[in-house]
Design a protein around this motif. Structure first.
Motif, PDB file in Angstrom:
ATOM      1  N   VAL A  45       0.039   4.618   2.844  1.00  0.00           N
ATOM      2  CA  VAL A  45       0.079   3.347   2.130  1.00  0.00           C
ATOM      3  C   VAL A  45      -0.165   3.602   0.647  1.00  0.00           C
ATOM      4  CG1 VAL A  45      -0.946   1.057   1.922  1.00  0.00           C
ATOM      5  CG2 VAL A  45      -0.754   2.144   4.172  1.00  0.00           C
ATOM      6  N   VAL A  46       0.627   2.927  -0.198  1.00  0.00           N
ATOM      7  CA  VAL A  46       0.455   2.987  -1.647  1.00  0.00           C
ATOM      8  C   VAL A  46       0.430   1.562  -2.164  1.00  0.00           C
ATOM      9  CG1 VAL A  46       1.398   3.760  -3.849  1.00  0.00           C
ATOM     10  CG2 VAL A  46       1.635   5.208  -1.813  1.00  0.00           C
ATOM     11  N   TYR A  47      -0.660   1.228  -2.874  1.00  0.00           N
ATOM     12  CA  TYR A  47      -0.818  -0.129  -3.436  1.00  0.00           C
ATOM     13  C   TYR A  47      -0.957  -0.005  -4.958  1.00  0.00           C
ATOM     14  CZ  TYR A  47      -3.007  -4.549  -4.751  1.00  0.00           C
ATOM     15  OH  TYR A  47      -3.298  -5.743  -5.363  1.00  0.00           O
ATOM     16  N   ARG A  48      -0.342  -0.934  -5.701  1.00  0.00           N
ATOM     17  CA  ARG A  48      -0.453  -0.959  -7.161  1.00  0.00           C
ATOM     18  C   ARG A  48      -0.541  -2.404  -7.626  1.00  0.00           C
ATOM     19  NH1 ARG A  48       3.367   3.286  -6.611  1.00  0.00           N
ATOM     20  NH2 ARG A  48       2.683   5.237  -7.605  1.00  0.00           N
ATOM     21  N   ASP A  49      -1.415  -2.625  -8.627  1.00  0.00           N
ATOM     22  CA  ASP A  49      -1.398  -3.880  -9.374  1.00  0.00           C
ATOM     23  C   ASP A  49      -1.703  -3.553 -10.828  1.00  0.00           C
ATOM     24  OD1 ASP A  49      -4.155  -3.566  -9.555  1.00  0.00           O
ATOM     25  OD2 ASP A  49      -4.609  -5.020  -7.987  1.00  0.00           O
ATOM     26  N   THR A  50      -2.077  -4.536 -11.613  1.00  0.00           N
ATOM     27  CA  THR A  50      -2.225  -4.319 -13.060  1.00  0.00           C
ATOM     28  C   THR A  50      -3.455  -3.507 -13.428  1.00  0.00           C
ATOM     29  OG1 THR A  50      -3.374  -6.437 -13.249  1.00  0.00           O
ATOM     30  CG2 THR A  50      -0.991  -6.436 -13.597  1.00  0.00           C
ATOM     31  N   ILE A  51      -4.451  -3.346 -12.546  1.00  0.00           N
ATOM     32  CA  ILE A  51      -5.699  -2.671 -12.917  1.00  0.00           C
ATOM     33  C   ILE A  51      -6.021  -1.474 -12.039  1.00  0.00           C
ATOM     34  CG2 ILE A  51      -6.703  -4.760 -13.896  1.00  0.00           C
ATOM     35  CD1 ILE A  51      -8.346  -5.019 -11.336  1.00  0.00           C
ATOM     36  N   ARG A  52      -5.246  -1.252 -10.951  1.00  0.00           N
ATOM     37  CA  ARG A  52      -5.604  -0.171 -10.038  1.00  0.00           C
ATOM     38  C   ARG A  52      -4.384   0.311  -9.264  1.00  0.00           C
ATOM     39  NH1 ARG A  52      -7.187  -4.896  -7.436  1.00  0.00           N
ATOM     40  NH2 ARG A  52      -9.294  -4.879  -8.264  1.00  0.00           N
ATOM     41  N   THR A  53      -4.533   1.545  -8.774  1.00  0.00           N
ATOM     42  CA  THR A  53      -3.620   2.073  -7.760  1.00  0.00           C
ATOM     43  C   THR A  53      -4.467   2.594  -6.609  1.00  0.00           C
ATOM     44  OG1 THR A  53      -3.569   4.308  -8.682  1.00  0.00           O
ATOM     45  CG2 THR A  53      -1.938   2.730  -9.511  1.00  0.00           C
ATOM     46  N   LEU A  54      -3.875   2.592  -5.394  1.00  0.00           N
ATOM     47  CA  LEU A  54      -4.658   2.934  -4.210  1.00  0.00           C
ATOM     48  C   LEU A  54      -3.766   3.612  -3.189  1.00  0.00           C
ATOM     49  CD1 LEU A  54      -7.304   0.863  -2.381  1.00  0.00           C
ATOM     50  CD2 LEU A  54      -5.251   1.477  -1.114  1.00  0.00           C
ATOM     51  N   LYS A  55      -4.352   4.588  -2.498  1.00  0.00           N
ATOM     52  CA  LYS A  55      -3.704   5.243  -1.369  1.00  0.00           C
ATOM     53  C   LYS A  55      -4.648   5.190  -0.174  1.00  0.00           C
ATOM     54  CE  LYS A  55      -1.063   8.529  -4.197  1.00  0.00           C
ATOM     55  NZ  LYS A  55      -0.784   9.965  -4.473  1.00  0.00           N
ATOM     56  N   SER A  56      -4.092   4.987   1.018  1.00  0.00           N
ATOM     57  CA  SER A  56      -4.907   4.936   2.227  1.00  0.00           C
ATOM     58  C   SER A  56      -4.003   5.113   3.436  1.00  0.00           C
ATOM     59  CB  SER A  56      -5.662   3.609   2.321  1.00  0.00           C
ATOM     60  OG  SER A  56      -4.759   2.529   2.481  1.00  0.00           O
ATOM     61  N   ASP A  57      -4.601   5.199   4.622  1.00  0.00           N
ATOM     62  CA  ASP A  57      -3.835   5.282   5.868  1.00  0.00           C
ATOM     63  C   ASP A  57      -3.512   3.901   6.432  1.00  0.00           C
ATOM     64  OD1 ASP A  57      -3.996   8.013   5.659  1.00  0.00           O
ATOM     65  OD2 ASP A  57      -5.692   8.215   7.044  1.00  0.00           O
ATOM     66  N   ARG A  58      -4.314   2.892   6.049  1.00  0.00           N
ATOM     67  CA  ARG A  58      -4.099   1.547   6.589  1.00  0.00           C
ATOM     68  C   ARG A  58      -4.505   0.530   5.537  1.00  0.00           C
ATOM     69  NH1 ARG A  58      -7.418  -1.999  10.054  1.00  0.00           N
ATOM     70  NH2 ARG A  58      -6.037  -3.338  11.314  1.00  0.00           N
ATOM     71  N   LEU A  59      -3.757  -0.586   5.482  1.00  0.00           N
ATOM     72  CA  LEU A  59      -4.060  -1.639   4.502  1.00  0.00           C
ATOM     73  C   LEU A  59      -3.760  -2.998   5.111  1.00  0.00           C
ATOM     74  CD1 LEU A  59      -3.510  -1.644   0.724  1.00  0.00           C
ATOM     75  CD2 LEU A  59      -2.557  -3.555   2.025  1.00  0.00           C
ATOM     76  N   LEU A  60      -4.672  -3.928   4.887  1.00  0.00           N
ATOM     77  CA  LEU A  60      -4.509  -5.316   5.310  1.00  0.00           C
ATOM     78  C   LEU A  60      -4.415  -6.193   4.076  1.00  0.00           C
ATOM     79  CD1 LEU A  60      -7.241  -5.490   8.109  1.00  0.00           C
ATOM     80  CD2 LEU A  60      -4.833  -4.889   8.370  1.00  0.00           C
ATOM     81  N   TYR A  61      -3.359  -7.057   4.052  1.00  0.00           N
ATOM     82  CA  TYR A  61      -3.200  -7.988   2.935  1.00  0.00           C
ATOM     83  C   TYR A  61      -3.157  -9.419   3.481  1.00  0.00           C
ATOM     84  CZ  TYR A  61      -1.076 -10.735  -0.765  1.00  0.00           C
ATOM     85  OH  TYR A  61      -0.825 -11.711  -1.689  1.00  0.00           O
ATOM     86  N   PHE A  62      -4.143 -10.229   3.037  1.00  0.00           N
ATOM     87  CA  PHE A  62      -4.244 -11.625   3.464  1.00  0.00           C
ATOM     88  C   PHE A  62      -3.610 -12.488   2.370  1.00  0.00           C
ATOM     89  CE2 PHE A  62      -7.595  -9.276   5.484  1.00  0.00           C
ATOM     90  CZ  PHE A  62      -7.635  -9.764   6.787  1.00  0.00           C
ATOM     91  N   GLN A  63      -2.475 -13.122   2.715  1.00  0.00           N
ATOM     92  CA  GLN A  63      -1.715 -13.853   1.717  1.00  0.00           C
ATOM     93  C   GLN A  63      -2.459 -15.069   1.181  1.00  0.00           C
ATOM     94  OE1 GLN A  63       2.136 -13.600   4.348  1.00  0.00           O
ATOM     95  NE2 GLN A  63       2.721 -14.309   2.316  1.00  0.00           N
ATOM     96  N   LEU A  64      -3.166 -15.803   2.041  1.00  0.00           N
ATOM     97  CA  LEU A  64      -3.792 -17.045   1.615  1.00  0.00           C
ATOM     98  C   LEU A  64      -4.895 -16.809   0.588  1.00  0.00           C
ATOM     99  CD1 LEU A  64      -3.984 -18.989   4.995  1.00  0.00           C
ATOM    100  CD2 LEU A  64      -2.351 -19.279   3.135  1.00  0.00           C
TER     101      LEU A  64
END
Length: 582
Positions: free
Chosen positions: A96-115
């Motif tokens: 998993v690779v996550y990016r936004d304006t202040i951070r980047t992240l790598k992990s084996d699993r990621l949960l994103y809650f839309q609400l």
């Protein structure tokens, strides 16, 4: 009519049982502040997606292959994913690779809650903060998608390891911190809770909790904190430090503070340490109560203590307000001491200076004082012995100069105990020192007691060598054998009566009942109140001349001190002086 309704039900049942193509979310469902419209698309070939319904009837989409998920300024990608429309949840698995304006992240699993825009990353998490390049590695990280300043909080439980860069620049050395919970707060701060361990090339520290900021590289630690930097260890209720230009510059301990080094120990309510070029430049102990310092065989007390350092060695020690200096085990600190005598402040005692300092700072007097009054300082001024068992001096202000060691001390070698070269007392000064003036006449020391406006004590090889005063008076007591007399029967084994009394020693007569009586040096000068003032043997300017004692080749003049309340009588009309005794 009935047949048409039955046909409609069969069509609906067939639709529920068959898979549906991947669904794009309805943009009208988005609500809340800056809530994004989640979209996704494949970024590799050979991707597949299947959509079913769960028990609640909500769509569940399974995707295999790498997809790119976009939500506002945030992007996510993984080897596979599950999108659940009911709870508005996306689960990403594998690389998993996550990016936004202040951070980047790598992990084996990621949960994103839309609400809620809430993200949970688990298993082998590696996070990089873009604002300062600080990193975090741990089993779990939680944060909000970056949509505003408050969303910059990042929480990492499970004892992560944080590499925190205090300042910006090309050449930077970070702090490495391990704790039970780490929090990136905003773009400037990092917080650590639960057995926080902070390391860098110029320091090691530990505390229950700590906070580091990029502003000037400052930090705060509390909960049994301690810090070690440049051969100094500092403890207290709260510790603050500042690190600028890649080096530690200031360390402050507040609340029952304690500092120790190779050549000294200090205890006070507040201790401030200044460092320069990775060396201790100055130490200041102050605050409520009495401060205590130990260096070699010397103990120093005062309302405020200041160490001026030179090359991590003590150069000068200042004590202001109720200043007291004590030299422990002073019998062998003098010239001509015998082998049977106890080691003191000389070279023989220098090797055990660490043990002497440790015992002195942990004295019962200090412990009892702290237990009796929790609001006072952890130490208290000690009782000054008048039996000659210790050398001591006191005054309003104390200035002690130490000899500089010519040899550089390595990190592994034990530092030699510092030797005092000069002691200056100013204002309401008094001193009691033991010195062997003539070792050929007697190996036992003489007693030199003096009071005055200012007193100077000179040292040689760590032992007192000469005592001089301005506007001073005093008594110098020689051992009996100096006058060719046998030592008193009860004075050979104790330091209290080794010199006899002032009247009998100076006169050469052996008293019958005063061989073991020490001079009363605390409450008053040597006691001659029972006799009228006798100044026939003293020059008329005794009180104004500089008194020298304990210097070979100089003769100390015995002076009888007038009792309290005695005034010089007026002259008679005939020009004669009358004397009256109160």
């Amino acid at each position: 009519m009935i047949r048409s309704r039955l046909l409609a039900l069969l069509v609906a049942a067939s639709c529920l049982g068959s898979p549906l193509p991947a669904q794009e979310p309805d943009s009208t469902a988005a609500s809340g502040l800056d809530e994004c419209v989640l979209t996704w698309r494949p970024i590799e070939s050979d991707t597949r997606s299947v959509t079913n319904r769960d028990v609640s009837g909500a769509h569940v989409t399974h995707l295999s292959g790498r997809y790119l998920w976009i939500c506002g300024s945030a992007t996510m990608q993984a080897d596979s994913a599950v999108k659940r429309d009911g709870p508005r949840l996306v689960e990403l698995f594998g690389n998993v690779v996550y990016r936004d304006t202040i951070r980047t992240l790598k992990s084996d699993r990621l949960l994103y809650f839309q609400l809620s825009d809430f993200v949970i990353a688990e298993q082998n998490v590696e996070l990089l903060r873009l604002t300062d390049s600080s990193t975090l590695a741990g089993p779990r990280v939680e944060f909000l998608r970056a949509v505003s300043g408050v969303d910059a909080f990042t929480t990492a439980p499970g004892r992560p390891t944080v590499t925190f860069y205090p300042t910006s620049g090309e050449s930077r050395e970070p702090f490495v911190v391990e704790s039970d919970v780490a929090i990136f707060a905003g773009e400037d701060e990092a917080r650590f809770h639960g057995d926080a361990v902070i390391t860098r090339s110029d320091m090691n520290a530990r505390a229950d909790s700590a906070t580091l900021t990029r502003t000037e590289g400052s930090g705060v630690m509390w909960g049994d904190p301690w810090i070690e930097a440049e051969q100094i260890r500092l403890e207290g209720d709260t510790i603050r430090f500042r690190s600028e230009n890649e080096e530690l510059e200031e360390v402050h301990a507040t609340g029952d503070a304690y500092a120790s080094g190779d050549r000294f120990e200090v205890r006070a309510e507040v201790i401030d340490i200044a460092l320069e070029n990775r060396e201790v430049d100055a130490v200041w102990a102050h605050g409520e109560g009495v401060g205590e310092a130990a260096s070699g065989a010397h103990l120093v007390y005062g309302d405020s203590l200041y160490f001026a350092m030179y090359g991590s060695q003590i150069d000068t020690l200042y004590a202001v307000g109720n200043a007291i200096a004590i030299q422990q085990d002073s019998t062998a600190a003098t010239e001509g001491s015998t082998e049977d005598e106890t080691p003191g402040a000389g070279e023989e005692a220098a090797g055990d200076s660490t043990e002497v300092r440790a015992d002195s700072l942990a004295s019962p007097a200090a412990t009892d004082s702290a237990a009796a009054s929790p609001d006072s300082a952890a130490v208290a001024a000690p009782e000054l012995a008048t039996d000659g068992s210790m050398n001591w001096a006191k005054g309003d202000t104390l200035i002690a100069a130490f000899e500089r060691s010519a040899e550089a001390v390595s990190d592994t070698a034990a530092a030699p105990a510092p030797l005092m070269s000069k002691l200056d007392l100013i204002g309401n000064a008094s001193a009691l020192y033991r010195m062997v003036r003539d070792s050929a006449a007697s190996s036992r020391p003489s007693l030199n007691y003096m009071i005055g406006v200012r007193i100077e004590v000179g040292f040689r090889d760590g032992g007192p060598h000469a005592v001089a005063g301005d506007h001073a008076i005093g008594v110098y007591l020689e051992p009996r054998e100096v006058f060719g007399l046998e030592p008193a029967a009860d004075s050979s084994g104790t330091a209290a009566d080794s010199s006899g009394t002032a009247a009998d020693t100076l006169s050469g007569a052996a008293p019958a009942d005063s061989a073991g009586t020490p001079p009363d040096t605390l409450s008053a000068p040597p006691d001659t109140s029972s006799a009228p003032p006798d100044t026939s043997s003293a020059p008329p300017d005794t009180l104004r001349r500089r008194v020298h004692a304990g210097i070979p080749g100089r003769v100390a003049v015995p002076v009888r001190i007038p009792p309290a309340g005695w005034l010089r009588p007026p002259r008679t009309p005939a020009g004669q002086r009358s004397r009256r005794v109160p």
